[in-house]
Scaffold this motif. Sequence first.
Motif, short mmCIF file in Angstrom:
data_model
loop_
_atom_site.label_atom_id
_atom_site.label_comp_id
_atom_site.label_asym_id
_atom_site.label_seq_id
_atom_site.Cartn_x
_atom_site.Cartn_y
_atom_site.Cartn_z
N MET A 115 3.54 -0.81 13.96
CA MET A 115 2.92 -1.01 12.70
C MET A 115 2.09 0.21 12.38
O MET A 115 1.29 0.65 13.20
CB MET A 115 2.03 -2.25 12.77
CG MET A 115 1.44 -2.61 11.47
SD MET A 115 0.01 -3.63 11.70
CE MET A 115 -1.17 -2.51 11.03
N ILE A 116 2.31 0.82 11.22
CA ILE A 116 1.55 2.01 10.83
C ILE A 116 0.14 1.61 10.46
O ILE A 116 -0.06 0.72 9.63
CB ILE A 116 2.24 2.75 9.67
CG1 ILE A 116 3.60 3.27 10.13
CG2 ILE A 116 1.36 3.88 9.14
CD1 ILE A 116 4.44 3.88 9.02
N VAL A 117 -0.85 2.27 11.06
CA VAL A 117 -2.25 2.00 10.75
C VAL A 117 -2.94 3.23 10.17
O VAL A 117 -4.12 3.18 9.85
CB VAL A 117 -3.03 1.47 11.98
CG1 VAL A 117 -2.50 0.12 12.41
CG2 VAL A 117 -3.01 2.46 13.13
N GLN A 118 -2.22 4.30 10.01
CA GLN A 118 -2.77 5.53 9.46
C GLN A 118 -2.89 5.45 7.95
O GLN A 118 -2.03 4.86 7.28
CB GLN A 118 -1.87 6.71 9.84
CG GLN A 118 -2.34 8.05 9.33
CD GLN A 118 -1.53 9.17 9.90
OE1 GLN A 118 -1.49 9.34 11.10
NE2 GLN A 118 -0.87 9.93 9.05
N SER A 119 -3.92 6.04 7.40
CA SER A 119 -4.14 6.06 5.96
C SER A 119 -3.01 6.79 5.24
O SER A 119 -2.50 7.81 5.73
CB SER A 119 -5.46 6.77 5.66
OG SER A 119 -5.60 7.01 4.28
N GLU B 209 6.17 -5.69 5.25
CA GLU B 209 4.73 -5.46 5.19
C GLU B 209 4.01 -6.68 5.72
O GLU B 209 4.41 -7.81 5.45
CB GLU B 209 4.28 -5.21 3.75
CG GLU B 209 4.78 -3.92 3.18
CD GLU B 209 4.21 -3.64 1.79
OE1 GLU B 209 3.07 -4.10 1.51
OE2 GLU B 209 4.89 -2.98 1.00
N LEU B 210 2.93 -6.42 6.44
CA LEU B 210 2.14 -7.54 6.94
C LEU B 210 1.28 -8.14 5.84
O LEU B 210 0.74 -7.41 5.00
CB LEU B 210 1.25 -7.10 8.10
CG LEU B 210 1.96 -6.76 9.39
CD1 LEU B 210 0.95 -6.41 10.48
CD2 LEU B 210 2.84 -7.90 9.85
N GLU B 211 1.16 -9.43 5.87
CA GLU B 211 0.34 -10.13 4.92
C GLU B 211 -1.13 -9.73 5.09
O GLU B 211 -1.56 -9.32 6.17
CB GLU B 211 0.51 -11.64 5.10
CG GLU B 211 1.88 -12.16 4.72
CD GLU B 211 2.96 -12.00 5.79
OE1 GLU B 211 2.74 -11.32 6.80
OE2 GLU B 211 4.06 -12.56 5.58
N GLN B 212 -1.90 -9.87 4.04
CA GLN B 212 -3.31 -9.46 4.02
C GLN B 212 -4.12 -10.11 5.14
O GLN B 212 -4.96 -9.47 5.75
CB GLN B 212 -3.94 -9.76 2.66
CG GLN B 212 -5.31 -9.18 2.47
CD GLN B 212 -5.33 -7.66 2.49
OE1 GLN B 212 -4.37 -7.00 2.14
NE2 GLN B 212 -6.44 -7.10 2.92
N ILE B 213 -3.87 -11.37 5.45
CA ILE B 213 -4.63 -12.06 6.49
C ILE B 213 -4.46 -11.36 7.83
O ILE B 213 -5.41 -11.21 8.60
CB ILE B 213 -4.26 -13.56 6.58
CG1 ILE B 213 -5.18 -14.29 7.53
CG2 ILE B 213 -2.81 -13.76 6.98
CD1 ILE B 213 -6.59 -14.43 7.05
N TYR B 214 -3.24 -10.89 8.14
CA TYR B 214 -3.01 -10.17 9.39
C TYR B 214 -3.67 -8.80 9.36
O TYR B 214 -4.24 -8.35 10.34
CB TYR B 214 -1.51 -10.02 9.66
CG TYR B 214 -0.80 -11.33 9.87
CD1 TYR B 214 -1.22 -12.24 10.83
CD2 TYR B 214 0.32 -11.66 9.11
CE1 TYR B 214 -0.55 -13.45 11.01
CE2 TYR B 214 0.99 -12.86 9.29
CZ TYR B 214 0.55 -13.74 10.24
OH TYR B 214 1.20 -14.93 10.42
#
Length: 85
Positions: free
Chosen positions: A1-5, A66-71
């Motif tokens: 999962m990409i976490v970079q801005s 895409e991951l849901e906002q809650i995740y």
Amino acid sequence: MIVQSDRITDFDSTVVCLFTSDASLQGETRILVRPSAMNGLNHDCYVMAEKPIAISKQHLGSKIGELEQIYMQRIVRALRVVLDM
């Protein structure tokens, strides 16, 4: 999962958190993600926020969802714990 801005574009690597299906290690840095049409997963997985790594953009595969906002909120909280922010 990409976490970079998305604002960081000039480097040849991208910061990601890996997924695992191994449920044996759980805690505040392992975020359970259930499959959905939006995220494209086929089974329950855990995002390992305690293991962010930079990988070459050449090793990124195609986007599956895409991951849901809650995740995303849970992952952000977990990354804050890991990075002591």
